[in-house]
Design a protein around this motif. Structure first.
Motif, PDB file in Angstrom:
ATOM      1  N   VAL A   1     -12.656 -62.693 -17.461  1.00  0.00           N
ATOM      2  CA  VAL A   1     -12.685 -62.189 -18.832  1.00  0.00           C
ATOM      3  C   VAL A   1     -11.340 -62.503 -19.492  1.00  0.00           C
ATOM      4  CG1 VAL A   1     -12.886 -60.113 -20.270  1.00  0.00           C
ATOM      5  CG2 VAL A   1     -14.305 -60.368 -18.220  1.00  0.00           C
ATOM      6  N   SER A   2     -10.262 -62.281 -18.743  1.00  0.00           N
ATOM      7  CA  SER A   2      -8.903 -62.573 -19.195  1.00  0.00           C
ATOM      8  C   SER A   2      -8.085 -62.878 -17.943  1.00  0.00           C
ATOM      9  CB  SER A   2      -8.314 -61.377 -19.953  1.00  0.00           C
ATOM     10  OG  SER A   2      -8.074 -60.305 -19.063  1.00  0.00           O
ATOM     11  N   ASP A   3      -6.774 -63.012 -18.089  1.00  0.00           N
ATOM     12  CA  ASP A   3      -5.930 -63.288 -16.919  1.00  0.00           C
ATOM     13  C   ASP A   3      -6.125 -62.234 -15.829  1.00  0.00           C
ATOM     14  OD1 ASP A   3      -4.915 -65.576 -18.003  1.00  0.00           O
ATOM     15  OD2 ASP A   3      -3.018 -64.679 -18.650  1.00  0.00           O
ATOM     16  N   ASP A   4      -6.356 -60.994 -16.223  1.00  0.00           N
ATOM     17  CA  ASP A   4      -6.456 -59.899 -15.255  1.00  0.00           C
ATOM     18  C   ASP A   4      -7.873 -59.371 -15.050  1.00  0.00           C
ATOM     19  OD1 ASP A   4      -3.649 -59.872 -14.879  1.00  0.00           O
ATOM     20  OD2 ASP A   4      -3.407 -58.687 -16.702  1.00  0.00           O
ATOM     21  N   GLU A   5      -8.681 -59.371 -16.088  1.00  0.00           N
ATOM     22  CA  GLU A   5      -9.993 -58.736 -16.026  1.00  0.00           C
ATOM     23  C   GLU A   5     -11.071 -59.671 -15.485  1.00  0.00           C
ATOM     24  OE1 GLU A   5     -10.943 -55.964 -19.455  1.00  0.00           O
ATOM     25  OE2 GLU A   5      -9.372 -57.241 -20.340  1.00  0.00           O
ATOM     26  N   ARG A   6     -12.006 -59.052 -14.736  1.00  0.00           N
ATOM     27  CA  ARG A   6     -13.121 -59.795 -14.179  1.00  0.00           C
ATOM     28  C   ARG A   6     -14.411 -59.008 -14.366  1.00  0.00           C
ATOM     29  NH1 ARG A   6      -9.379 -62.692 -14.171  1.00  0.00           N
ATOM     30  NH2 ARG A   6      -8.574 -64.030 -12.525  1.00  0.00           N
ATOM     31  N   ASN A   7     -15.505 -59.734 -14.591  1.00  0.00           N
ATOM     32  CA  ASN A   7     -16.848 -59.181 -14.513  1.00  0.00           C
ATOM     33  C   ASN A   7     -17.437 -59.642 -13.197  1.00  0.00           C
ATOM     34  OD1 ASN A   7     -16.981 -57.808 -16.990  1.00  0.00           O
ATOM     35  ND2 ASN A   7     -17.535 -59.671 -18.074  1.00  0.00           N
ATOM     36  N   LEU A   8     -18.046 -58.728 -12.475  1.00  0.00           N
ATOM     37  CA  LEU A   8     -18.679 -59.051 -11.206  1.00  0.00           C
ATOM     38  C   LEU A   8     -20.147 -58.664 -11.276  1.00  0.00           C
ATOM     39  CD1 LEU A   8     -15.613 -57.775 -10.500  1.00  0.00           C
ATOM     40  CD2 LEU A   8     -16.272 -58.692  -8.311  1.00  0.00           C
ATOM     41  N   GLU A   9     -21.001 -59.610 -10.950  1.00  0.00           N
ATOM     42  CA  GLU A   9     -22.433 -59.333 -10.902  1.00  0.00           C
ATOM     43  C   GLU A   9     -22.882 -59.432  -9.455  1.00  0.00           C
ATOM     44  OE1 GLU A   9     -25.637 -60.578 -13.835  1.00  0.00           O
ATOM     45  OE2 GLU A   9     -25.956 -61.972 -12.158  1.00  0.00           O
ATOM     46  N   PHE A  10     -23.426 -58.351  -8.955  1.00  0.00           N
ATOM     47  CA  PHE A  10     -23.902 -58.266  -7.579  1.00  0.00           C
ATOM     48  C   PHE A  10     -25.415 -58.418  -7.586  1.00  0.00           C
ATOM     49  CE2 PHE A  10     -19.960 -56.031  -7.894  1.00  0.00           C
ATOM     50  CZ  PHE A  10     -19.295 -56.273  -6.700  1.00  0.00           C
ATOM     51  N   GLU A  11     -25.911 -59.356  -6.817  1.00  0.00           N
ATOM     52  CA  GLU A  11     -27.355 -59.569  -6.702  1.00  0.00           C
ATOM     53  C   GLU A  11     -27.752 -59.439  -5.229  1.00  0.00           C
ATOM     54  OE1 GLU A  11     -30.807 -62.914  -7.514  1.00  0.00           O
ATOM     55  OE2 GLU A  11     -28.751 -63.349  -8.112  1.00  0.00           O
ATOM     56  N   ALA A  12     -28.560 -58.446  -4.939  1.00  0.00           N
ATOM     57  CA  ALA A  12     -29.034 -58.214  -3.578  1.00  0.00           C
ATOM     58  C   ALA A  12     -30.370 -58.910  -3.379  1.00  0.00           C
ATOM     59  CB  ALA A  12     -29.175 -56.719  -3.319  1.00  0.00           C
ATOM     60  N   VAL A  13     -30.448 -59.741  -2.358  1.00  0.00           N
ATOM     61  CA  VAL A  13     -31.683 -60.439  -2.020  1.00  0.00           C
ATOM     62  C   VAL A  13     -32.101 -59.967  -0.628  1.00  0.00           C
ATOM     63  CG1 VAL A  13     -32.777 -62.671  -1.635  1.00  0.00           C
ATOM     64  CG2 VAL A  13     -31.062 -62.433  -3.448  1.00  0.00           C
ATOM     65  N   GLY A  14     -33.192 -59.231  -0.558  1.00  0.00           N
ATOM     66  CA  GLY A  14     -33.677 -58.679   0.696  1.00  0.00           C
ATOM     67  C   GLY A  14     -33.448 -57.181   0.778  1.00  0.00           C
ATOM     68  N   THR A  15     -34.311 -56.521   1.522  1.00  0.00           N
ATOM     69  CA  THR A  15     -34.283 -55.058   1.630  1.00  0.00           C
ATOM     70  C   THR A  15     -32.946 -54.532   2.124  1.00  0.00           C
ATOM     71  OG1 THR A  15     -36.649 -55.093   2.079  1.00  0.00           O
ATOM     72  CG2 THR A  15     -35.472 -53.076   2.639  1.00  0.00           C
ATOM     73  N   ARG A  16     -32.406 -55.141   3.167  1.00  0.00           N
ATOM     74  CA  ARG A  16     -31.131 -54.693   3.738  1.00  0.00           C
ATOM     75  C   ARG A  16     -30.035 -54.679   2.673  1.00  0.00           C
ATOM     76  NH1 ARG A  16     -27.533 -58.251   7.979  1.00  0.00           N
ATOM     77  NH2 ARG A  16     -26.032 -56.648   8.489  1.00  0.00           N
ATOM     78  N   TYR A  17     -29.974 -55.726   1.880  1.00  0.00           N
ATOM     79  CA  TYR A  17     -28.920 -55.861   0.887  1.00  0.00           C
ATOM     80  C   TYR A  17     -29.168 -54.978  -0.331  1.00  0.00           C
ATOM     81  CZ  TYR A  17     -27.317 -59.510   3.954  1.00  0.00           C
ATOM     82  OH  TYR A  17     -26.857 -60.175   5.057  1.00  0.00           O
TER      83      TYR A  17
END
Length: 152
Positions: free
Chosen positions: A127-143
């Motif tokens: 997003v900027s030098d310091d900021e981040r967007n993180l998208e978590f995608e779980a594939v499978g029941t365990r995750y």
């Protein structure tokens, strides 16, 4: 299943990764995607902290795979960027994915045909030098269960 998180600095990103590292178990696979400099290796450093690994975590860009075995579980850190035009067949990724530790794969889309059918994919966007967007995608029941229990 997808979950989005925003971090304001590297310390928050590392703390989030550390929490994940503290909760993973054997044969856990995390795929990291994002542009150059997005923070994939920084995130992996947090995972290592969560596993109790004290070794210096460095990008495996030129070695493809780095193994860290001093923690609660081994960490197998892979950077497959250089495999874009090469064959990953001889590297034995399945042994890592099915093994006794945490496998972290940067640029995983380059070895899509080799990946297990279930995993946790994390896309990191600057997003900027310091900021981040993180998208978590779980594939499978365990995750999916993991994501619900650890991040929500």
């Amino acid at each position: 299943m997808k979950v989005k998180k925003h971090t304001k600095n590297a310390e928050e990103t590392i703390a989030l990764a550390k929490k994940i590292g503290q909760n993973v178990d054997t044969s856990f696979v995390i795929l990291l995607e994002g542009d150059l400099g997005a923070g994939k290796t920084t995130f992996t450093k947090g995972l290592a902290e969560g596993l109790g690994i004290t070794q210096l975590v460095k990008s495996p860009t030129f070695t493809i795979i780095r193994e860290y075995t001093s923690g609660r579980l081994p960490l197998y850190h892979m950077d497959v960027y250089r495999l874009e035009e090469a064959s990953p067949d001889e590297l034995g990724f399945d042994e890592y994915f099915l093994g006794d530790g945490l496998s972290v794969v940067e640029w995983a889309h380059y070895i899509a045909e080799t990946l297990p059918s279930e995993y946790l994919k994390i896309t990191i966007s600057r997003v900027s030098d310091d900021e981040r967007n993180l998208e978590f995608e779980a594939v499978g029941t365990r995750y999916k269960t993991f994501l619900t229990e650890v991040l929500e």
